[in-house]
Design a protein around this motif. Structure first.
Motif, PDB file in Angstrom:
ATOM      1  N   ALA A  85       0.837  -1.208   0.000  1.00  0.00           N
ATOM      2  CA  ALA A  85       0.000   0.000   0.000  1.00  0.00           C
ATOM      3  C   ALA A  85       0.873   1.259   0.000  1.00  0.00           C
ATOM      4  O   ALA A  85       0.585   2.236  -0.709  1.00  0.00           O
ATOM      5  N   LEU A  86       1.952   1.246   0.772  1.00  0.00           N
ATOM      6  CA  LEU A  86       2.856   2.414   0.792  1.00  0.00           C
ATOM      7  C   LEU A  86       3.472   2.617  -0.589  1.00  0.00           C
ATOM      8  O   LEU A  86       3.656   3.751  -1.037  1.00  0.00           O
ATOM      9  N   ARG A  88       2.068   1.749  -3.513  1.00  0.00           N
ATOM     10  CA  ARG A  88       1.018   2.307  -4.394  1.00  0.00           C
ATOM     11  C   ARG A  88       0.825   3.799  -4.135  1.00  0.00           C
ATOM     12  O   ARG A  88       0.510   4.571  -5.034  1.00  0.00           O
ATOM     13  N   ALA A  89       1.027   4.202  -2.856  1.00  0.00           N
ATOM     14  CA  ALA A  89       0.831   5.610  -2.484  1.00  0.00           C
ATOM     15  C   ALA A  89       2.043   6.474  -2.822  1.00  0.00           C
ATOM     16  O   ALA A  89       2.031   7.683  -2.567  1.00  0.00           O
ATOM     17  N   CYS A 109       7.779   9.048   4.830  1.00  0.00           N
ATOM     18  CA  CYS A 109       7.038   8.346   5.877  1.00  0.00           C
ATOM     19  C   CYS A 109       7.964   7.491   6.729  1.00  0.00           C
ATOM     20  O   CYS A 109       9.100   7.170   6.330  1.00  0.00           O
ATOM     21  N   ASP A 214      -5.771   2.488   0.807  1.00  0.00           N
ATOM     22  CA  ASP A 214      -5.323   3.472  -0.181  1.00  0.00           C
ATOM     23  C   ASP A 214      -5.987   4.827   0.081  1.00  0.00           C
ATOM     24  O   ASP A 214      -5.347   5.879  -0.028  1.00  0.00           O
ATOM     25  N   LEU A 217      -4.381   6.478   3.128  1.00  0.00           N
ATOM     26  CA  LEU A 217      -3.041   7.005   2.824  1.00  0.00           C
ATOM     27  C   LEU A 217      -3.128   8.230   1.921  1.00  0.00           C
ATOM     28  O   LEU A 217      -2.328   9.171   2.070  1.00  0.00           O
ATOM     29  N   ALA A 218      -4.082   8.249   1.013  1.00  0.00           N
ATOM     30  CA  ALA A 218      -4.254   9.431   0.158  1.00  0.00           C
ATOM     31  C   ALA A 218      -4.658  10.632   1.014  1.00  0.00           C
ATOM     32  O   ALA A 218      -4.139  11.745   0.834  1.00  0.00           O
ATOM     33  N   ARG A 221      -1.609  11.778   2.996  1.00  0.00           N
ATOM     34  CA  ARG A 221      -0.653  12.523   2.169  1.00  0.00           C
ATOM     35  C   ARG A 221      -1.138  13.944   1.932  1.00  0.00           C
ATOM     36  O   ARG A 221      -0.365  14.893   1.952  1.00  0.00           O
ATOM     37  N   ARG A 222      -2.436  14.066   1.691  1.00  0.00           N
ATOM     38  CA  ARG A 222      -2.988  15.401   1.454  1.00  0.00           C
ATOM     39  C   ARG A 222      -2.847  16.277   2.707  1.00  0.00           C
ATOM     40  O   ARG A 222      -2.398  17.415   2.633  1.00  0.00           O
TER      41      ARG A 222
END
Ligand code: DU
Ligand code: SF4
Length: 226
Positions: A85-86, A88-89, A109, A214, A217-218, A221-222
């Motif tokens: 997942a990390l 993909r992000a 991260c 996902d 994590l999105a 990140r935002r």
């Protein structure tokens, strides 16, 4: 450099007698698949980018995962799901985390856990939880750029609240409740996000899907780049 010195202090910790025994017991009763491994069998420090704005917080090392490889979430099913997942992000350079030396690098991260020694049945006692909080507080002290903490499960959520209360000198009130995708601003100014733990059980039953992590994590990140 200060983070490295902290790592050494964590790895040398022997504060919890039950866990000092357990991490070694597990290492002697190896899984057949790992019979040629020399288990780490010590506390597992956090891992990642010292300039991280995002912190991922788990419960504790897995007996045959972090307790074997010496790197958090590394060499177990939860880690397979998390690092994919990390990746993909855009937060990891590769989707797998097999063992130290595998080339894994995290960007922006840092991954760590509330308790640093593998506990029996993944369940630390309250005394062990409280004893180990110091290491999370110390890591947060070094990771000055962290703006968002993603708590993987309710245990990590509570640890993040406790650590933030220690860092900022005041608790978040009323006490924010853990839920998947829960979001709260901590007294330190950091944001705490909840995510179901990527345990084999949660993933297998579909309680936590790739799309769900996902999305968290999105969001993280935002928030980290706002
Ligand atoms: O003893 P306790 O009420 O479970 O609180 C332990 C710990 O949890 C405290 O140091 C901060 C955190 N906390 C919080 O952040 N917000 C609350 O409303 C209650 C406790
Ligand atoms: Fe030390 Fe934490 Fe391990 Fe306890 S669980 S021995 S406080 S590193």
């Amino acid at each position: 450099a200060a983070l490295r010195a902290l790592e050494e202090r964590i790895v040398a910790c022997r504060r919890c007698p039950r866990l000092v025994t357990w991490r070694q017991t597990v290492a002697l009763a190896k899984r057949a698949a790992y019979r040629d491994w020399e288990y780490w069998a010590k506390p597992v420090p956090g891992f990642g980018d010292p300039a991280a704005r995002l912190l991922l917080l788990g419960l504790a090392p897995a007996a045959h995962g972090g307790n074997r490889t010496g790197r958090i979430f590394t060499g177990d099913r939860s880690g397979d799901f998390l690092f994919a997942a990390l990746h993909r992000a855009g937060l990891a350079n590769q989707p797998t985390s097999l063992a130290p030396g595998d080339g894994l690098e995290l960007r922006d991260c840092f991954v760590t856990a509330a308790v640093r020694c593998a506990p029996p049945h993944n369940k630390p006692t309250p005394a062990e939880r409280d004893a180990c909080l110091e290491w999370l507080v110390a890591e947060l002290g070094q990771l000055e750029r962290v703006r968002v903490i993603v708590a993987l499960g309710a245990f990590a959520w509570d640890a993040a609240l406790r650590a933030d209360a220690r860092v900022s000198g005041r608790p978040a009130r009323p006490r924010p409740r853990f839920a998947h995708a829960a979001e709260t601003q901590l007294p330190s100014g950091r944001v705490l996000l909840g995510c179901y733990h990527p345990s084999q059980q949660n993933v297998f039953t579909g309680r936590l899907t790739e799309a769900m992590i996902d999305a968290v994590l999105a969001r993280a990140r935002r928030l980290a780049s706002d």
